[in-house]
Design a protein around this motif. Structure first.
Motif, PDB file in Angstrom:
ATOM      1  N   PHE A  38      -9.157 -18.883  14.072  1.00  0.00           N
ATOM      2  CA  PHE A  38      -9.927 -18.910  15.323  1.00  0.00           C
ATOM      3  C   PHE A  38     -11.307 -19.510  15.098  1.00  0.00           C
ATOM      4  O   PHE A  38     -11.804 -20.302  15.902  1.00  0.00           O
ATOM      5  CB  PHE A  38     -10.043 -17.501  15.896  1.00  0.00           C
ATOM      6  CG  PHE A  38     -10.659 -17.451  17.268  1.00  0.00           C
ATOM      7  CD1 PHE A  38      -9.908 -17.735  18.385  1.00  0.00           C
ATOM      8  CD2 PHE A  38     -12.003 -17.137  17.424  1.00  0.00           C
ATOM      9  CE1 PHE A  38     -10.477 -17.705  19.654  1.00  0.00           C
ATOM     10  CE2 PHE A  38     -12.576 -17.100  18.683  1.00  0.00           C
ATOM     11  CZ  PHE A  38     -11.810 -17.393  19.804  1.00  0.00           C
ATOM     12  N   SER A  39     -11.947 -19.127  14.003  1.00  0.00           N
ATOM     13  CA  SER A  39     -13.258 -19.689  13.673  1.00  0.00           C
ATOM     14  C   SER A  39     -13.176 -21.198  13.489  1.00  0.00           C
ATOM     15  O   SER A  39     -14.048 -21.948  13.942  1.00  0.00           O
ATOM     16  CB  SER A  39     -13.792 -19.027  12.402  1.00  0.00           C
ATOM     17  OG  SER A  39     -15.045 -19.568  12.034  1.00  0.00           O
ATOM     18  N   GLN A  40     -12.105 -21.652  12.843  1.00  0.00           N
ATOM     19  CA  GLN A  40     -11.910 -23.086  12.655  1.00  0.00           C
ATOM     20  C   GLN A  40     -11.710 -23.798  13.991  1.00  0.00           C
ATOM     21  O   GLN A  40     -12.224 -24.900  14.207  1.00  0.00           O
ATOM     22  CB  GLN A  40     -10.697 -23.323  11.742  1.00  0.00           C
ATOM     23  CG  GLN A  40     -10.430 -24.778  11.377  1.00  0.00           C
ATOM     24  CD  GLN A  40     -11.446 -25.347  10.408  1.00  0.00           C
ATOM     25  OE1 GLN A  40     -12.352 -24.639   9.960  1.00  0.00           O
ATOM     26  NE2 GLN A  40     -11.319 -26.624  10.096  1.00  0.00           N
ATOM     27  N   LEU A  41     -10.997 -23.173  14.895  1.00  0.00           N
ATOM     28  CA  LEU A  41     -10.778 -23.755  16.224  1.00  0.00           C
ATOM     29  C   LEU A  41     -12.087 -23.878  16.993  1.00  0.00           C
ATOM     30  O   LEU A  41     -12.292 -24.846  17.731  1.00  0.00           O
ATOM     31  CB  LEU A  41      -9.788 -22.902  17.019  1.00  0.00           C
ATOM     32  CG  LEU A  41      -8.313 -23.066  16.693  1.00  0.00           C
ATOM     33  CD1 LEU A  41      -7.500 -21.995  17.401  1.00  0.00           C
ATOM     34  CD2 LEU A  41      -7.825 -24.444  17.096  1.00  0.00           C
ATOM     35  N   GLU A  42     -12.955 -22.883  16.827  1.00  0.00           N
ATOM     36  CA  GLU A  42     -14.246 -22.948  17.509  1.00  0.00           C
ATOM     37  C   GLU A  42     -15.077 -24.125  17.011  1.00  0.00           C
ATOM     38  O   GLU A  42     -15.759 -24.805  17.784  1.00  0.00           O
ATOM     39  CB  GLU A  42     -15.014 -21.649  17.296  1.00  0.00           C
ATOM     40  CG  GLU A  42     -14.498 -20.477  18.119  1.00  0.00           C
ATOM     41  CD  GLU A  42     -15.410 -19.283  17.997  1.00  0.00           C
ATOM     42  OE1 GLU A  42     -15.822 -18.748  19.038  1.00  0.00           O
ATOM     43  OE2 GLU A  42     -15.720 -18.883  16.857  1.00  0.00           O
ATOM     44  N   GLN A  43     -15.005 -24.373  15.709  1.00  0.00           N
ATOM     45  CA  GLN A  43     -15.803 -25.444  15.114  1.00  0.00           C
ATOM     46  C   GLN A  43     -15.156 -26.820  15.287  1.00  0.00           C
ATOM     47  O   GLN A  43     -15.852 -27.823  15.461  1.00  0.00           O
ATOM     48  CB  GLN A  43     -16.015 -25.154  13.623  1.00  0.00           C
ATOM     49  CG  GLN A  43     -16.780 -23.871  13.352  1.00  0.00           C
ATOM     50  CD  GLN A  43     -16.828 -23.533  11.881  1.00  0.00           C
ATOM     51  OE1 GLN A  43     -16.976 -24.404  11.032  1.00  0.00           O
ATOM     52  NE2 GLN A  43     -16.694 -22.248  11.567  1.00  0.00           N
ATOM     53  N   ASN A  44     -13.842 -26.846  15.213  1.00  0.00           N
ATOM     54  CA  ASN A  44     -13.091 -28.108  15.316  1.00  0.00           C
ATOM     55  C   ASN A  44     -11.904 -27.908  16.250  1.00  0.00           C
ATOM     56  O   ASN A  44     -10.783 -27.694  15.787  1.00  0.00           O
ATOM     57  CB  ASN A  44     -12.599 -28.564  13.933  1.00  0.00           C
ATOM     58  CG  ASN A  44     -13.724 -28.816  12.967  1.00  0.00           C
ATOM     59  OD1 ASN A  44     -14.467 -29.775  13.101  1.00  0.00           O
ATOM     60  ND2 ASN A  44     -13.861 -27.927  11.984  1.00  0.00           N
ATOM     61  N   PRO A  45     -12.124 -27.962  17.567  1.00  0.00           N
ATOM     62  CA  PRO A  45     -11.043 -27.690  18.525  1.00  0.00           C
ATOM     63  C   PRO A  45      -9.874 -28.648  18.367  1.00  0.00           C
ATOM     64  O   PRO A  45     -10.055 -29.838  18.089  1.00  0.00           O
ATOM     65  CB  PRO A  45     -11.733 -27.877  19.882  1.00  0.00           C
ATOM     66  CG  PRO A  45     -13.193 -27.702  19.607  1.00  0.00           C
ATOM     67  CD  PRO A  45     -13.402 -28.241  18.231  1.00  0.00           C
TER      68      PRO A  45
END
Length: 249
Positions: A143-150
């Motif tokens: 989820f954190s990765q999605l926030e930074q790199n959708p």
């Protein structure tokens, strides 16, 4: 970000509670989940009976329907504000390979995608719940990765987490779906009145389970992340099928 959480094990499942705790402080979320275990419900939608919705004291919605019903209801009218994405899980048991065709957890994610939202399905490859926290940490990191790199809106990620402590997880792997052997035979039994009944047999072991598959990643201590698509068309066979069909009606 506002996230819709659902599952197929029911609104009281420990996996769903772990998912909620994992996302605390990272997103606003709302839970809409079945009122009972709906494992194996696949993408069934209730069309012949009305759906009833209630809430717990903590504001969790539970629905007298399937995981697909829950997500469909939530996005098309139940909620005042439409969510930004859907996360389904944490499932109690694997959703590897062929499992995605039967899984209510994966179906909940796919329904979110049908309705225009990116979606994630996450499962712990165990029924013992010993390492649910590992799955919680895995989804936090994704989820954190999605926030930074959708990722694109059409994204569906199917995540399977090995049932080991987080300290033993070797990392994340992008994988393809493997395939299982044929399922075990049905198990005959008798009901209390002596009538013959049957239990569906256990799923087969991994058959196409080599390097690059979700089976192989989990077996070797990695979190498997498989991108799914909805289009089931076998595009490579369209031309051949066209020449095979009768010339006239």
């Amino acid at each position: 970000m506002r996230v819709l959480l659902s599952n197929d094990d029911g609104y009281q499942a420990a996996g769903l509670e772990t998912l909620m705790h994992a996302l605390e402080g990272m997103a606003d979320f709302v839970v809409v989940a079945p009122d009972r275990n709906q494992s194996g419900a696949s993408h069934s939608l209730t069309l012949t009976t009305p759906l009833r919705v209630a809430q717990t004291r903590d504001g969790v919605y539970f629905v007298t329907g399937t995981p697909t019903d829950c997500v469909h209801l939530a996005i098309t009218g139940l909620l005042d504000t439409e969510p930004d994405m859907v996360i389904a899980g944490i499932n109690h048991g694997a959703n590897l390979g062929d499992d995605v065709l039967y899984s209510g957890t994966v179906a909940a994610a796919i329904e979110g995608r049908f309705l225009g939202l990116p979606a994630i399905a996450v499962s712990l490859v165990s029924h013992d719940d010993q390492n649910l926290a590992t799955a919680g940490e895995a989804i936090r990191r994704v989820f954190s990765q999605l926030e930074q790199n959708p990722l694109p809106a059409e994204t569906i990620l199917n995540i399977n987490v090995p049932d080991i402590p987080w300290a033993e997880v070797k990392g994340f792997q992008a994988t393809r779906l493997g395939h299982r052997h044929r399922a075990e035979p049905v198990v005959p039994a008798e009901d209390p009145k002596g009538n013959r009944v049957y239990w569906v047999g256990a799923a087969g072991a991994g058959q196409d389970a080599g390097p690059g598959t979700d089976f192989h990643a989990v077996e070797n201590g990695y979190v498997s992340v498989t991108p799914l698509q909805i289009d089931l068309t076998r595009h490579a066979h369209l031309e051949r099928l066209s020449s095979w069909l009768p010339d006239q009606a």
